[in-house]
Structure formats: structure tokens, C-alpha cells
Design an enzyme around this catalytic site. Structure first.
Site, PDB file in Angstrom:
ATOM      1  N   PHE A 123     -32.640 -28.930  23.403  1.00  0.00           N
ATOM      2  CA  PHE A 123     -31.284 -28.981  22.849  1.00  0.00           C
ATOM      3  C   PHE A 123     -30.565 -27.715  23.306  1.00  0.00           C
ATOM      4  O   PHE A 123     -30.884 -26.613  22.842  1.00  0.00           O
ATOM      5  CB  PHE A 123     -31.423 -29.026  21.322  1.00  0.00           C
ATOM      6  CG  PHE A 123     -30.158 -29.134  20.531  1.00  0.00           C
ATOM      7  CD1 PHE A 123     -29.583 -30.362  20.259  1.00  0.00           C
ATOM      8  CD2 PHE A 123     -29.563 -27.988  20.009  1.00  0.00           C
ATOM      9  CE1 PHE A 123     -28.430 -30.455  19.489  1.00  0.00           C
ATOM     10  CE2 PHE A 123     -28.406 -28.073  19.233  1.00  0.00           C
ATOM     11  CZ  PHE A 123     -27.847 -29.309  18.973  1.00  0.00           C
ATOM     12  N   GLU A 362     -30.694 -22.362  14.212  1.00  0.00           N
ATOM     13  CA  GLU A 362     -30.009 -23.523  13.589  1.00  0.00           C
ATOM     14  C   GLU A 362     -29.001 -23.034  12.546  1.00  0.00           C
ATOM     15  O   GLU A 362     -28.812 -23.661  11.499  1.00  0.00           O
ATOM     16  CB  GLU A 362     -31.035 -24.505  13.024  1.00  0.00           C
ATOM     17  CG  GLU A 362     -31.990 -24.953  14.117  1.00  0.00           C
ATOM     18  CD  GLU A 362     -32.532 -26.348  13.967  1.00  0.00           C
ATOM     19  OE1 GLU A 362     -31.967 -27.141  13.198  1.00  0.00           O
ATOM     20  OE2 GLU A 362     -33.510 -26.648  14.671  1.00  0.00           O
TER      21      GLU A 362
HETATM   22  P1  FAD Z   1     -24.760 -13.994  16.709  1.00  0.00           P
HETATM   23  O1  FAD Z   1     -23.975 -15.236  16.554  1.00  0.00           O
HETATM   24  O2  FAD Z   1     -24.284 -12.985  17.685  1.00  0.00           O
HETATM   25  O3  FAD Z   1     -24.931 -13.311  15.272  1.00  0.00           O
HETATM   26  C1  FAD Z   1     -25.341 -11.950  15.106  1.00  0.00           C
HETATM   27  C2  FAD Z   1     -25.166 -11.614  13.612  1.00  0.00           C
HETATM   28  O4  FAD Z   1     -23.795 -11.770  13.244  1.00  0.00           O
HETATM   29  C3  FAD Z   1     -25.973 -12.521  12.694  1.00  0.00           C
HETATM   30  O5  FAD Z   1     -26.487 -11.783  11.610  1.00  0.00           O
HETATM   31  C4  FAD Z   1     -24.928 -13.510  12.191  1.00  0.00           C
HETATM   32  O6  FAD Z   1     -25.262 -14.084  10.919  1.00  0.00           O
HETATM   33  C5  FAD Z   1     -23.718 -12.603  12.097  1.00  0.00           C
HETATM   34  N1  FAD Z   1     -22.460 -13.360  12.119  1.00  0.00           N
HETATM   35  C6  FAD Z   1     -21.946 -14.104  13.132  1.00  0.00           C
HETATM   36  N2  FAD Z   1     -20.777 -14.663  12.747  1.00  0.00           N
HETATM   37  C7  FAD Z   1     -20.588 -14.311  11.454  1.00  0.00           C
HETATM   38  C8  FAD Z   1     -19.580 -14.589  10.479  1.00  0.00           C
HETATM   39  N3  FAD Z   1     -18.537 -15.387  10.755  1.00  0.00           N
HETATM   40  N4  FAD Z   1     -19.703 -14.017   9.252  1.00  0.00           N
HETATM   41  C9  FAD Z   1     -20.765 -13.212   8.941  1.00  0.00           C
HETATM   42  N5  FAD Z   1     -21.737 -12.924   9.820  1.00  0.00           N
HETATM   43  C10 FAD Z   1     -21.658 -13.467  11.053  1.00  0.00           C
HETATM   44  N6  FAD Z   1     -30.275 -22.461  20.313  1.00  0.00           N
HETATM   45  C11 FAD Z   1     -30.170 -23.706  20.873  1.00  0.00           C
HETATM   46  O7  FAD Z   1     -29.084 -24.140  21.232  1.00  0.00           O
HETATM   47  N7  FAD Z   1     -31.271 -24.482  21.052  1.00  0.00           N
HETATM   48  C12 FAD Z   1     -32.516 -24.075  20.686  1.00  0.00           C
HETATM   49  O8  FAD Z   1     -33.480 -24.822  20.872  1.00  0.00           O
HETATM   50  C13 FAD Z   1     -32.672 -22.781  20.106  1.00  0.00           C
HETATM   51  N8  FAD Z   1     -33.910 -22.301  19.796  1.00  0.00           N
HETATM   52  C14 FAD Z   1     -34.041 -20.983  19.408  1.00  0.00           C
HETATM   53  C15 FAD Z   1     -35.323 -20.439  19.280  1.00  0.00           C
HETATM   54  C16 FAD Z   1     -35.472 -19.098  18.959  1.00  0.00           C
HETATM   55  C17 FAD Z   1     -36.844 -18.509  18.864  1.00  0.00           C
HETATM   56  C18 FAD Z   1     -34.321 -18.284  18.739  1.00  0.00           C
HETATM   57  C19 FAD Z   1     -34.452 -16.820  18.405  1.00  0.00           C
HETATM   58  C20 FAD Z   1     -33.068 -18.818  18.851  1.00  0.00           C
HETATM   59  C21 FAD Z   1     -32.904 -20.181  19.196  1.00  0.00           C
HETATM   60  N9  FAD Z   1     -31.632 -20.724  19.403  1.00  0.00           N
HETATM   61  C22 FAD Z   1     -31.498 -21.983  19.941  1.00  0.00           C
HETATM   62  C23 FAD Z   1     -30.440 -19.896  19.236  1.00  0.00           C
HETATM   63  C24 FAD Z   1     -30.057 -19.669  17.776  1.00  0.00           C
HETATM   64  O9  FAD Z   1     -29.570 -20.847  17.198  1.00  0.00           O
HETATM   65  C25 FAD Z   1     -29.033 -18.513  17.759  1.00  0.00           C
HETATM   66  O10 FAD Z   1     -29.765 -17.326  18.096  1.00  0.00           O
HETATM   67  C26 FAD Z   1     -28.351 -18.366  16.420  1.00  0.00           C
HETATM   68  O11 FAD Z   1     -27.463 -19.447  16.194  1.00  0.00           O
HETATM   69  C27 FAD Z   1     -27.550 -17.061  16.294  1.00  0.00           C
HETATM   70  O12 FAD Z   1     -26.735 -16.831  17.406  1.00  0.00           O
HETATM   71  P2  FAD Z   1     -26.806 -15.396  18.147  1.00  0.00           P
HETATM   72  O13 FAD Z   1     -28.230 -15.085  18.408  1.00  0.00           O
HETATM   73  O14 FAD Z   1     -25.869 -15.445  19.287  1.00  0.00           O
HETATM   74  O15 FAD Z   1     -26.300 -14.360  17.056  1.00  0.00           O
END
Ligand code: FAD
Length: 383
Positions: A123, A362
Site C-alpha cells: 500500500f 496508519e
Molecule cells: P509526520 O507526518 O512528519 O509527523 C511527525 C510528527 O508530527 C508526528 O508526531 C505527528 O503526529 C505530528 N503531526 C503531524 N501533523 C500534525 C497535526 N496536524 N497536529 C499535531 N501533530 C501533528 N505508509 C504507507 O503508505 N504504507 C505502509 O505500508 C506503511 N508502513 C509503515 C511501516 C513502518 C514501520 C513505518 C515506520 C511507517 C509506515 N508507513 C507506511 C508510514 C506511516 O504511515 C507514516 O510514517 C505516518 O503516517 C507518519 O507520517 P510521517 O512519518 O511523515 O510523520
């Protein structure tokens, strides 16, 4: 809802636990160290029906209900969250998205392989610069004759380097959520590159990859749903995915409870089992209540799926609660194990490392709270 499990559900739960206790639990520490499960496990999981739990029989699945799905995900989470992720993403995110939004031809092409575990799906939503806010994603699909040509990068994609097919979310229109479409892209399509990400804190047994698309060409019939529906498709899939995370986290909490009861009733200090100390029982009571609450919240969301009612709010609550409590349970369990909890002879340090990502992917805990806050107040903090 009816809390009484049917005979079939109980039988499935027993079979699943027996299988995982034999085929996964003895090997999970080794897989964790070498950063890969034994991939021969995947067809075995397929034979037992894990990959087809909620896929209808006409597409090779078991056609099971969502409570059975939760039972399966809980058992997988209890055994090894890396294995749960492999199953959950291939069947729950990829398989269910095709089932819900695919044409009959797309279902016939992909679902039998996904349901049997002979094909793996992934995904692809998250990008290096767009995680919590995927409505701004920049991977682009441009029309060329009857084909679409996809260019961009996805990051942290579970099953990414093993999968046979990926649902890729790409921009086909203008900015914002309405410009996003979804495509079913075979991973052997020219221009589709995968780079495995190593050094994860937890979920070390599953493959997580960066995917890059360098003018990846797919035919028009690779589009899933209609043009511009991709964002809505991704969001409804994640609602169901959060039910799986809730159930998997329930399994982590239940696994912590089993481990901590077993250890503390045997481990002696001050001339008696440490389970007899009130502060240890305080930890055990916290874990026990959280296991029940996480399970009940998750089953409530699953019950809503069965009834065909909206699940988004219930799924966010289940995911938020269960993931936060899984981290707490693993931390408490590790404390109760003392120094032995810190080494991989016992499972609690792995539960802690695996649980930690559950509050991130997620939708992070902060994003779940904003979704719940929006539902409660009618005011969106996202805009
Ligand atoms: P960011 O969005 O940059 O967030 C960083 C911090 O800011 C977090 O604490 C967040 O809560 C906070 N933040 C962001 N916006 C706000 C707001 N509006 N208000 C308050 N706080 C906020 N993705 C896929 O598409 N497919 C997968 O199969 C998948 N598998 C994964 C497997 C692993 C092991 C990992 C680590 C991640 C995976 N992901 C996958 C990605 C995952 O869904 C994202 O890492 C997650 O959604 C967070 O996005 P980011 O890492 O860019 O963090």
C-alpha cells in the site's frame, strides 16, 4: 453486540494459536536479529487461510466475518507483529481495497493470489515529504495515449521489497485530495525500483521499503476506482486497517500479560515469588484491564463493519487506545522482568520495540485524536 464467540470462531482461534506457537514463536527472536522472517512461512500462512480471512470464497478466501479477522490479527500480534503486518497489509489494505473498489477483472486478477498468499500486496501512500497529510502527495500520473505514466517516490512501505503488486496513490489532477487517483501497479513494471530500509527499531522481521517510480507505465485499466477517487479510497481503507492495528495491539498486550504472569509467578526475590508483591500486581492489573478494553473497542469497530455502518470514529478510537496501551503494557512488562526483560531471551523487549511503531503508522496518535476531536466537535483542526 453479541460477545459470545461461535464454535467456528473459537476453533479458528485455537488453530491459529497452535500454528503460530509452533511456526513463529520459537523463531521470532532469530528473525528479529537477522531482520527478516523466514519467507517460507508466507505460503504456510496462506494454507491456513490467514491471507484470505475476509476475502469472499468466490475469490479464494475464507469469507470470514470481521470478528474472526480480529481474532486472527490478535493471535498474529501476540506471536509476532512483523508477521501480522505482512498479512494485514497484503490482505487488509491491498486485498480489501481491490475487493471494495476494483472491477471484476481486477478482482479476478489479484484476489485469488492474495487470498492464498502466493501473491503479496503493498500500500503506497506515504511519501518522504507527505506523511500525516497525504492530501498533498506529489507522486504524479500523467496520461499518455491510453496509458498512465507514474513518477515519484514512496517511503516506509510495508512488504515493499517483497510485494508482487502495489496500490499506488498518485496525483492525476490539481492540488488537494480531489486530484489523487489510485493505481494497481505490478512491482516488476519497468522503472519501479525498491530499496529496503534497514535498522528499524521494531518490526524487524518484515520488509519495509522506499519505492521509486521512474516513468512507470501502466494501462488505463490499472486505475482503481474513478479518477480523483484515490484519496477517499485510501482513507476508507485505512479505517479498516486501523481495526487490524487495534487487534494486533490487543495481541501485544495479551502476550505481555501471559509473559509477565508466567515470569513473576516463578521469579523469586526476598524469599517469595515477585507476583506476590503489590506493586507487581498493580502492573499486572493495568495490563489485564487494558487488554480487555483494547479488545472490546476493536470488536466494536469490527461489529460496525459487519453491520455495514460507518466505522471511522470507532476505528480511530480502537487504534489510538490499543496502540498507546500496547506501548504501556510492554514497558510495564519489561519493568516486571527486571534485567531479563532487556535481552531477547524473553519476548517483552521485542513487544516493546514492535509496539512503538503502532502509535505512528496508519495515522499517528495525534492524527487519531484530531479525527476524534473533529467528530466530537464538528470543528476540523486540519484546515
Ligand atoms: P509526520 O507526518 O512528519 O509527523 C511527525 C510528527 O508530527 C508526528 O508526531 C505527528 O503526529 C505530528 N503531526 C503531524 N501533523 C500534525 C497535526 N496536524 N497536529 C499535531 N501533530 C501533528 N505508509 C504507507 O503508505 N504504507 C505502509 O505500508 C506503511 N508502513 C509503515 C511501516 C513502518 C514501520 C513505518 C515506520 C511507517 C509506515 N508507513 C507506511 C508510514 C506511516 O504511515 C507514516 O510514517 C505516518 O503516517 C507518519 O507520517 P510521517 O512519518 O511523515 O510523520
Amino acid at each position: 453486540m453479541d460477545f459470545q464467540l461461535s464454535d467456528e470462531q473459537i476453533a479458528f482461534q485455537r488453530t491459529a494459536r497452535d500454528f503460530l506457537d509452533k511456526e513463529v514463536v520459537p523463531f521470532r527472536a532469530e528473525w528479529d536479529r537477522r531482520e527478516s522472517v523466514d519467507t517460507e512461512l508466507i505460503p504456510k500462512l496462506g494454507e491456513l487461510g490467514f491471507f484470505g480471512l475476509t476475502i469472499p470464497e468466490e475469490y479464494g478466501g475464507l469469507g470470514g466475518d470481521y470478528i474472526t479477522y480480529c481474532l486472527g490479527m490478535e493471535e498474529l500480534g501476540r506471536a509476532d507483529s512483523s508477521v501480522r503486518g505482512i498479512v494485514s497489509v497484503s490482505m487488509g489494505l491491498f486485498g480489501k481495497i481491490v475487493l471494495s473498489h476494483g472491477t471484476e477483472e481486477q478482482k479476478q486478477r489479484w484476489l485469488p493470489g492474495i487470498a492464498s498468499g502466493t501473491l503479496l500486496g503493498c500500500f503506497g501512500l506515504t511519501e518522504p515529504d507527505n506523511g500525516s497529510d497525504p492530501s498533498r502527495l506529489t507522486t504524479r500520473a500523467v496520461r499518455d495515449g491510453t496509458d498512465w505514466v507514474i513518477t515519484g517516490t514512496k517511503i516506509f512501505i510495508t512488504n515493499g521489497s517483497w510485494a508482487d503488486v502495489c496500490v499506488v496513490f498518485a496525483r492525476t489532477g490539481g492540488g488537494g485530495a480531489k486530484g489523487v487517483s489510485a493505481f494497481l501497479v505490478p512491482t516488476d513494471t519497468p522503472g519501479f525500483e525498491r530499496t529496503e530500509i534497514h535498522g528499524k527499531l521494531g518490526l524487524r522481521g518484515q520488509a519495509t521499503a522506499e519505492l521509486s517510480f521512474d516513468a512507470v507505465r501502466v494501462p488505463a485499466d490499472a486505475m482503481l476506482g474513478d479518477e480523483g477517487q484515490g484519496f477517499a479510497i485510501a482513507m476508507t481503507s485505512l479505517d479498516k486497517g486501523r481495526v487490524s492495528v487495534g487487534a494486533g495491539c490487543t495481541g501485544i498486550i495479551a502476550g505481555c500479560l501471559d509473559a509477565v504472569v508466567d515470569y513473576t509467578t516463578q521469579r523469586q526475590q526476598f524469599g517469595k515469588p515477585i507476583a506476590s508483591f503489590q506493586m507487581i500486581q498493580d502492573m499486572i492489573a493495568e495490563i489485564s484491564v487494558d487488554a480487555d478494553c483494547a479488545r472490546l473497542l476493536t470488536w466494536r469497530a469490527a461489529d460496525l463493519v459487519e453491520r455495514g455502518e460507518p466505522i471511522a470514529l470507532a476505528a480511530s478510537k480502537a487504534k489510538l487506545f490499543a496502540s498507546e496501551k500496547a506501548v504501556k503494557a510492554a514497558n510495564l512488562a519489561l519493568q516486571a522482568f527486571g534485567g531479563y526483560g532487556y535481552v531477547d531471551e524473553y519476548p517483552v523487549q521485542k513487544y516493546m520495540r514492535d509496539a512503538r511503531v503502532m502509535t505512528l503508522y496508519e495515522g499517528t496518535s495525534q492524527i487519531q485524536k484530531l479525527l476524534i476531536g473533529r467528530a466530537e466537535t464538528g470543528v476540523s483542526a486540519f484546515v
